[in-house]
Design a protein around this motif. Structure first.
Motif, mmCIF file in Angstrom:
data_model
loop_
_atom_site.group_PDB
_atom_site.id
_atom_site.type_symbol
_atom_site.label_atom_id
_atom_site.label_comp_id
_atom_site.label_asym_id
_atom_site.label_seq_id
_atom_site.Cartn_x
_atom_site.Cartn_y
_atom_site.Cartn_z
ATOM 1 N N CYS A 135 0.833 -1.213 0.000
ATOM 2 C CA CYS A 135 0.000 0.000 0.000
ATOM 3 C C CYS A 135 0.862 1.255 0.000
ATOM 4 N N LYS A 168 -4.429 0.996 -6.494
ATOM 5 C CA LYS A 168 -5.015 0.009 -5.606
ATOM 6 C C LYS A 168 -6.514 0.215 -5.520
ATOM 7 N N HIS A 220 -7.161 -2.959 1.675
ATOM 8 C CA HIS A 220 -7.012 -2.025 0.565
ATOM 9 C C HIS A 220 -6.501 -2.722 -0.686
ATOM 10 N N CYS A 221 -5.599 -3.695 -0.529
ATOM 11 C CA CYS A 221 -5.084 -4.473 -1.668
ATOM 12 C C CYS A 221 -5.980 -5.666 -1.975
#
Length: 64
Positions: free
Chosen positions: A18, A24, A53-54
């Motif tokens: 991140c 992303k 987030h990923c």
């Protein structure tokens, strides 16, 4: 007398992908908190955790 701080400390783990990747799923950085033993683990902690987030499991490293 006051008690000493102890050997276990709270550390923050941050996603390595991140921080370096701008493409992303959503903005932000995944962070987890955990504890570690200061005497047994003197170097920085590195664990594989799920990054929201990923949207996959990535390496999370200890930050200061």
């Amino acid at each position: 007398m006051a008690k000493s701080k102890g050997v276990r400390i709270v550390v923050t783990l941050e996603c390595t992908e991140c921080r370096s990747n701008s493409d992303k799923r959503s903005p932000g950085v995944s962070r987890y908190t955990t504890t570690k033993n200061r005497r047994n683990t003197t170097n920085r902690l590195e664990l594989s955790k799920f990054c929201t987030h990923c949207n996959k499991h990535t390496t999370h490293k200890e930050i200061k």
